[in-house]
Motif scaffolding. Structure first.
Motif, mmCIF file in Angstrom:
data_model
loop_
_atom_site.group_PDB
_atom_site.id
_atom_site.type_symbol
_atom_site.label_atom_id
_atom_site.label_comp_id
_atom_site.label_asym_id
_atom_site.label_seq_id
_atom_site.Cartn_x
_atom_site.Cartn_y
_atom_site.Cartn_z
ATOM 1 N N ARG A 141 0.834 -1.215 0.000
ATOM 2 C CA ARG A 141 0.000 0.000 0.000
ATOM 3 C C ARG A 141 0.864 1.259 0.000
ATOM 4 N NH1 ARG A 141 -2.625 -1.483 4.011
ATOM 5 N NH2 ARG A 141 -1.621 -0.329 5.663
ATOM 6 N N VAL A 142 1.902 1.270 0.804
ATOM 7 C CA VAL A 142 2.803 2.421 0.861
ATOM 8 C C VAL A 142 3.501 2.594 -0.488
ATOM 9 C CG1 VAL A 142 4.981 3.241 1.880
ATOM 10 C CG2 VAL A 142 3.115 2.441 3.357
ATOM 11 N N ASP A 143 3.960 1.507 -1.079
ATOM 12 C CA ASP A 143 4.602 1.580 -2.388
ATOM 13 C C ASP A 143 3.630 2.114 -3.437
ATOM 14 O OD1 ASP A 143 7.115 0.859 -3.880
ATOM 15 O OD2 ASP A 143 5.662 -0.316 -5.044
ATOM 16 N N PHE A 144 2.396 1.688 -3.379
ATOM 17 C CA PHE A 144 1.366 2.121 -4.318
ATOM 18 C C PHE A 144 1.010 3.597 -4.126
ATOM 19 C CE2 PHE A 144 -3.327 2.544 -5.014
ATOM 20 C CZ PHE A 144 -3.325 2.463 -6.396
ATOM 21 N N ALA B 115 -9.155 2.250 8.090
ATOM 22 C CA ALA B 115 -10.411 2.128 8.823
ATOM 23 C C ALA B 115 -10.848 0.667 8.966
ATOM 24 C CB ALA B 115 -11.509 2.924 8.116
ATOM 25 N N ARG B 116 -10.364 -0.190 8.063
ATOM 26 C CA ARG B 116 -10.815 -1.584 8.091
ATOM 27 C C ARG B 116 -9.858 -2.450 7.279
ATOM 28 N NH1 ARG B 116 -16.068 -4.393 8.053
ATOM 29 N NH2 ARG B 116 -15.816 -6.198 6.738
ATOM 30 N N THR C 294 -11.358 1.963 -1.179
ATOM 31 C CA THR C 294 -11.099 0.574 -0.825
ATOM 32 C C THR C 294 -10.072 0.001 -1.778
ATOM 33 O OG1 THR C 294 -13.367 0.309 -0.018
ATOM 34 C CG2 THR C 294 -12.125 -1.704 -0.458
ATOM 35 N N LEU C 295 -9.026 -0.568 -1.187
ATOM 36 C CA LEU C 295 -7.999 -1.265 -1.942
ATOM 37 C C LEU C 295 -8.203 -2.754 -1.780
ATOM 38 C CD1 LEU C 295 -4.744 0.681 -0.954
ATOM 39 C CD2 LEU C 295 -6.154 0.997 -2.986
ATOM 40 N N ARG C 296 -7.951 -3.505 -2.828
ATOM 41 C CA ARG C 296 -7.963 -4.969 -2.787
ATOM 42 C C ARG C 296 -6.553 -5.448 -3.097
ATOM 43 N NH1 ARG C 296 -12.210 -7.775 -0.733
ATOM 44 N NH2 ARG C 296 -14.068 -6.583 -1.082
ATOM 45 N N ALA D 245 -8.604 -6.840 1.666
ATOM 46 C CA ALA D 245 -9.114 -5.510 1.334
ATOM 47 C C ALA D 245 -8.813 -4.577 2.498
ATOM 48 C CB ALA D 245 -10.613 -5.555 1.073
ATOM 49 N N THR D 246 -8.599 -3.320 2.170
ATOM 50 C CA THR D 246 -8.364 -2.287 3.181
ATOM 51 C C THR D 246 -9.184 -1.057 2.819
ATOM 52 O OG1 THR D 246 -6.085 -3.042 3.508
ATOM 53 C CG2 THR D 246 -6.622 -0.837 4.318
ATOM 54 N N ARG D 247 -9.924 -0.550 3.796
ATOM 55 C CA ARG D 247 -10.608 0.735 3.608
ATOM 56 C C ARG D 247 -9.689 1.815 4.148
ATOM 57 N NH1 ARG D 247 -16.721 1.501 4.775
ATOM 58 N NH2 ARG D 247 -16.691 0.520 2.738
ATOM 59 N N ILE D 248 -9.401 2.796 3.284
ATOM 60 C CA ILE D 248 -8.488 3.893 3.598
ATOM 61 C C ILE D 248 -9.284 5.186 3.682
ATOM 62 C CG2 ILE D 248 -6.516 5.229 2.745
ATOM 63 C CD1 ILE D 248 -5.739 2.386 3.288
ATOM 64 N N VAL D 249 -9.024 5.969 4.716
ATOM 65 C CA VAL D 249 -9.663 7.269 4.882
ATOM 66 C C VAL D 249 -8.577 8.345 4.791
ATOM 67 C CG1 VAL D 249 -10.965 8.758 6.460
ATOM 68 C CG2 VAL D 249 -11.466 6.297 6.361
ATOM 69 N N PRO D 250 -8.678 9.241 3.801
ATOM 70 C CA PRO D 250 -7.731 10.359 3.763
ATOM 71 C C PRO D 250 -7.867 11.176 5.053
ATOM 72 C CG PRO D 250 -8.930 10.202 1.698
ATOM 73 C CD PRO D 250 -9.602 9.271 2.674
ATOM 74 N N TYR D 251 -6.747 11.632 5.570
ATOM 75 C CA TYR D 251 -6.754 12.259 6.882
ATOM 76 C C TYR D 251 -5.909 13.517 6.869
ATOM 77 C CZ TYR D 251 -7.216 12.088 11.962
ATOM 78 O OH TYR D 251 -7.542 12.354 13.262
#
Length: 169
Positions: free
Chosen positions: A34-37, A57-58, A89-91, A105-111
């Motif tokens: 995810r960080v690389d992406f 978030a998840r 959401t990332l898969r 899967a990961t739900r990401i919330v911009p913060y």
């Protein structure tokens, strides 16, 4: 649509007492991908995309096959299945030519780190994410099933034995 592929190195310390990658370690692998992406691949050249921060978030993980230590990296494919105003959401699939080890899967919330609160996905971020957007076929199927179930009359076989408004799990 495109998928980001991250070659994730395996470390001897990733193994547990049973000789395979520990379940918690898979979360670290997903984080690395995810960080690389999001930070290496996302728009560059002074872009503010994702620099304000994001929070997880998840997480959702299906462990499908044990992964044991080896010297070659394991590929992690990452793509986007959902872009909303205030989350995405990332898969992922952790797999190689021989096996599929994990689906996740990961739900990401911009913060906004300065303000200490969630923020909206920016147009620049959305443009980048759209390049990797593959709508989730599982959600399409679930939406169709929900729609079909809501059209069943209460006296039908599928609706029999349930109180009006009751949800079966």
């Amino acid at each position: 649509m495109a998928r980001h592929i991250y070659p994730c190195p395996l470390r001897w310390s990733d193994m547990d007492a049973f000789g395979h990658v520990n379940n918690v370690t898979f979360l670290r692998y997903l984080e690395e991908a995810r960080v690389d992406f999001m930070w290496r691949l996302a728009p560059g050249n002074g872009s503010d995309a994702f620099t304000g921060g994001v929070v997880v978030a998840r997480h959702e993980i299906d462990y499908l096959k044990p992964l044991v230590h080896r010297h070659r990296p394991v590929p992690i494919e990452t793509w986007v299945t959902e872009i909303r105003a205030a989350y995405l959401t990332l898969r992922y699939e952790i797999k190689d030519e021989d096996a599929l080890y994990v689906r996740a899967a990961t739900r990401i919330v911009p913060y906004d780190l300065d303000q200490g609160r969630p923020r909206r996905v920016t147009p620049e971020e959305e443009k980048f994410l759209t390049e990797y957007l593959e709508p989730d076929p599982a959600k399409k199927g679930a939406a169709k099933k929900a729609s079909a179930a809501s059209t069943k009359p209460a006296g039908s076989a599928e609706g029999a034995g349930r109180a009006e408004g009751a949800v079966s799990v």
